[in-house]
Design a protein around this motif. Structure first.
Motif, short mmCIF file in Angstrom:
data_model
loop_
_atom_site.label_atom_id
_atom_site.label_comp_id
_atom_site.label_asym_id
_atom_site.label_seq_id
_atom_site.Cartn_x
_atom_site.Cartn_y
_atom_site.Cartn_z
N LEU A 1 40.95 49.17 37.87
CA LEU A 1 41.87 47.82 38.91
C LEU A 1 40.10 47.12 38.74
CD1 LEU A 1 43.00 47.62 41.16
CD2 LEU A 1 41.97 50.73 40.82
N LEU A 2 40.39 45.73 38.47
CA LEU A 2 40.35 44.96 37.83
C LEU A 2 40.00 43.54 38.94
CD1 LEU A 2 41.21 44.92 34.59
CD2 LEU A 2 39.04 45.43 34.85
N PRO A 3 39.23 42.29 38.86
CA PRO A 3 39.36 41.06 40.06
C PRO A 3 40.84 41.10 39.85
CG PRO A 3 37.57 41.09 38.26
CD PRO A 3 38.16 41.72 37.43
N GLU A 4 41.76 40.78 38.59
CA GLU A 4 43.33 40.77 39.21
C GLU A 4 44.03 41.10 40.16
OE1 GLU A 4 43.09 42.09 34.92
OE2 GLU A 4 41.21 40.92 36.77
N HIS A 5 43.29 42.54 40.15
CA HIS A 5 43.94 43.38 40.74
C HIS A 5 43.81 43.55 42.92
CE1 HIS A 5 44.48 46.03 36.92
NE2 HIS A 5 45.67 45.42 37.72
N PHE A 6 42.02 43.30 42.47
CA PHE A 6 41.61 43.36 44.03
C PHE A 6 42.59 41.73 44.50
CE2 PHE A 6 37.87 45.62 41.75
CZ PHE A 6 37.71 46.41 42.85
N LYS A 7 42.47 40.59 43.82
CA LYS A 7 43.60 39.43 44.37
C LYS A 7 44.42 40.02 44.59
CE LYS A 7 40.97 36.55 41.49
NZ LYS A 7 40.35 35.06 40.47
N LYS A 8 45.94 40.91 44.45
CA LYS A 8 46.68 40.81 44.50
C LYS A 8 47.36 41.82 45.31
CE LYS A 8 48.10 42.87 40.15
NZ LYS A 8 49.40 42.73 38.92
N TRP A 9 46.38 42.96 45.22
CA TRP A 9 46.42 44.03 46.27
C TRP A 9 45.56 44.73 47.36
CZ3 TRP A 9 46.20 48.25 40.36
CH2 TRP A 9 47.76 47.49 40.10
N LYS A 10 46.38 43.79 48.26
CA LYS A 10 45.47 44.39 49.72
C LYS A 10 45.13 45.68 50.15
CE LYS A 10 46.10 39.59 49.68
NZ LYS A 10 44.85 38.56 49.69
N TRP A 11 45.80 46.77 49.49
CA TRP A 11 45.30 47.54 50.35
C TRP A 11 44.03 47.71 49.35
CZ3 TRP A 11 44.07 51.93 46.68
CH2 TRP A 11 44.66 51.55 45.49
N THR A 12 43.20 48.01 48.18
CA THR A 12 42.84 48.01 47.68
C THR A 12 40.75 47.59 48.25
OG1 THR A 12 41.77 45.87 46.69
CG2 THR A 12 43.16 47.57 45.67
N GLN A 13 41.28 46.24 49.46
CA GLN A 13 40.92 45.05 50.13
C GLN A 13 39.96 46.34 51.01
OE1 GLN A 13 40.97 41.49 50.89
NE2 GLN A 13 42.19 41.30 48.87
N LYS A 14 41.01 47.31 51.81
CA LYS A 14 41.52 47.87 53.27
C LYS A 14 39.83 49.32 52.81
CE LYS A 14 45.17 45.73 54.75
NZ LYS A 14 45.82 45.75 55.35
N SER A 15 39.94 49.74 52.27
CA SER A 15 39.65 50.94 51.47
C SER A 15 37.86 51.46 52.07
CB SER A 15 39.92 51.68 49.81
OG SER A 15 38.95 52.49 49.52
N ASP A 16 37.48 52.28 52.40
CA ASP A 16 35.98 52.15 53.20
C ASP A 16 35.40 52.77 50.87
OD1 ASP A 16 36.73 52.89 55.25
OD2 ASP A 16 36.76 54.62 55.35
N HIS A 17 36.23 52.63 49.93
CA HIS A 17 35.53 52.63 48.44
C HIS A 17 36.10 51.73 47.26
CE1 HIS A 17 35.16 56.61 50.20
NE2 HIS A 17 34.15 57.21 49.23
N MET A 18 35.03 50.86 46.51
CA MET A 18 35.65 49.81 45.91
C MET A 18 36.01 50.57 44.90
SD MET A 18 33.14 47.61 43.96
CE MET A 18 33.93 46.44 42.50
#
Length: 223
Positions: A63-80
């Motif tokens: 998971l890289l910066p570009e993934h965090f930008k386009k995959w919103k589920w990554t922003q909702k997790s209790d973990h990075m």
């Protein structure tokens, strides 16, 4: 420096990389804006080598910066989330409350609810996971996974050098890594009860592969 210099030197050898490619201040600031902070060890890796293309040509997804930008589920997790298994059956990440630590533990999950320890620190996780992933990307590699007996596993331990890091609870197995040259690797997967062992291996050069095969070619049964 939190991550040892030898970590980056090892990555260059096993991935056959001459120069690393890292992320910019803008990329790092974007992730910090999402999560509030990121561990110093992870930031160091991102800035130094996180964007290196060879690291992305592996079995699983970093998971890289570009993934965090386009995959919103990554922003909702209790973990990075740091690493996502290629079929999504397992992922590893850092607890949000640990993101202010310099080098926090990393946990793994198969259901996004129950998280178990994968590595004691981010730097250990990066060392073990990047080495493990390299085995799938090697130009020279074993065609099969091999099943081992406990006695054969002991032979590996006596014939090869073991890296001082490992992954735990990744797809419900633990992973130890061995080598006998700077550009080869052998991964042993084993259960928590030591009731089974599997191995696969490879190298970035023919010479490194042959040296490894000479040591362990008589071990294991093809699965």
């Amino acid at each position: 420096m939190i991550i040892e210099k030898s970590f980056f030197e090892r990555l260059k050898r096993i991935y056959s990389v001459e120069e690393f490619c890292g992320y910019t201040d803008e990329d790092i600031d974007y992730i910090k804006g999402l999560f509030g902070n990121i561990p110093k060890a992870l930031e160091e890796y991102y800035r130094k080598a996180g964007r290196t293309e060879a690291f992305q040509r592996v079995q699983d997804t970093w998971l890289l910066p570009e993934h965090f930008k386009k995959w919103k589920w990554t922003q909702k997790s209790d973990h990075m989330i740091l690493l996502n298994e290629n079929q999504g059956v397992c992922r590893a990440g850092i607890k949000r409350e640990d993101l202010t630590l310099d080098n926090p533990p990393v946990y793994a999950t198969s259901d996004d609810e129950n998280w178990v320890l994968c590595a004691d620190t981010v730097s250990e996780f990066l060392s073990a996971a990047l080495a493990y992933e390299a085995v799938f990307a090697f130009e020279f590699c074993s065609d099969d996974i091999y099943e081992l007996t406990g006695e054969e596993f002991s032979l590996i331990e006596s014939r090869l050098e073991k890296y001082p890091f490992e992954m735990k609870n990744w797809i419900d197995v633990n992973i130890k890594l061995y080598y006998n040259d700077s550009d080869n690797l052998l991964a042993v997967l084993y259960g928590n009860d030591n009731d089974y062992f599997q191995m696969f291996y490879g190298a970035s050069s023919q010479q490194g592969y042959e040296k490894l095969f000479d040591s362990i070619g008589d071990i294991g049964d093809e699965m």
